[in-house]
Scaffold this active site. Sequence first.
Site, PDB file in Angstrom:
ATOM      1  N   ASP A   1     106.046  51.654  67.068  1.00 41.19           N
ATOM      2  CA  ASP A   1     106.453  51.559  65.672  1.00 41.19           C
ATOM      3  C   ASP A   1     107.287  52.782  65.336  1.00 41.19           C
ATOM      4  OD1 ASP A   1     105.977  49.952  63.074  1.00 41.19           O
ATOM      5  OD2 ASP A   1     105.623  52.019  62.456  1.00 41.19           O
TER       6      ASP A   1
ATOM      7  N   GLU B   1     109.488  54.827  61.940  1.00 45.14           N
ATOM      8  CA  GLU B   1     109.911  54.950  60.549  1.00 45.14           C
ATOM      9  C   GLU B   1     111.370  55.389  60.564  1.00 45.14           C
ATOM     10  OE1 GLU B   1     108.183  53.945  58.090  1.00 45.14           O
ATOM     11  OE2 GLU B   1     106.211  53.757  59.050  1.00 45.14           O
TER      12      GLU B   1
ATOM     13  N   ASP C   1     112.410  47.609  65.124  1.00 43.98           N
ATOM     14  CA  ASP C   1     112.236  48.814  65.944  1.00 43.98           C
ATOM     15  C   ASP C   1     113.073  48.734  67.218  1.00 43.98           C
ATOM     16  OD1 ASP C   1     109.854  50.019  64.370  1.00 43.98           O
ATOM     17  OD2 ASP C   1     109.203  47.975  64.804  1.00 43.98           O
TER      18      ASP C   1
ATOM     19  N   HIS D   1     102.496  53.153  56.340  1.00 47.04           N
ATOM     20  CA  HIS D   1     103.780  53.814  56.592  1.00 47.04           C
ATOM     21  C   HIS D   1     103.654  55.032  57.503  1.00 47.04           C
ATOM     22  CE1 HIS D   1     105.475  51.064  53.760  1.00 47.04           C
ATOM     23  NE2 HIS D   1     104.861  51.594  52.724  1.00 47.04           N
TER      24      HIS D   1
ATOM     25  N   ASP E   1     100.158  52.205  61.859  1.00 50.47           N
ATOM     26  CA  ASP E   1     100.710  50.848  61.852  1.00 50.47           C
ATOM     27  C   ASP E   1     100.541  50.165  63.207  1.00 50.47           C
ATOM     28  OD1 ASP E   1     101.421  51.033  59.218  1.00 50.47           O
ATOM     29  OD2 ASP E   1     103.533  51.502  59.589  1.00 50.47           O
TER      30      ASP E   1
END
Length: 206
Positions: free
Chosen positions: A16, A18, A122, A183, A188
Amino acid sequence: MSENVVKKTSAYVWFDAEFTSLNLESARLLQVAAIVTDTELNRLHPESADLNLCIKLPDGESVSEWVEENLPGLVKQCRSAEAVTLEEADRQLASMLDQYAGTPYEAISGRPVLAGNSVHNDWVLMRRFLPEFGSRLHYRLLDVSTLKIQWTDIRGGAAFDKDSVALLDQYFPAGGINTANAHDALFDIKASIAELAYYRANLFAH
């Protein structure tokens, strides 16, 4: 007549990230996390080897208004001395796969599969910014969101509640989840693993 040999996936690479923006065309990586499991969703490494890295924001690099508002702590970390470069993140991710998934495989069929929720997003940034990591992965993706849709449309089940610590702890292999942290890339991932375990136990049970 020769028998067909069914070859299982070598490993799942739960990943994952961000981003600096929800616009993937202009986004850069802010955080990456990874856990490697077998097909039964059990870690192939100790918990201490879970990867969770903040990516250094270059001087003058801005983030979107949404990110600034919703991820201020992460942005601060990415501007701190603890953040790593994209090149270092790529090296650590590739090294993790080499150690725990036996990569690189010469044949694509032996490579581990990238897994997560809406993991195609991603995948886009991984291909752009993490070439060594990407070169060790299969072209297939394990997207938990696919089963989320099937769970809702076919079974009429309520959406998996990622804010329920009790539910996450129940379905995450070996448990150990005692707080929710939306987040955050590593959280996650754990939530996605628990969600897939939930669908396996309920969607395919009948």
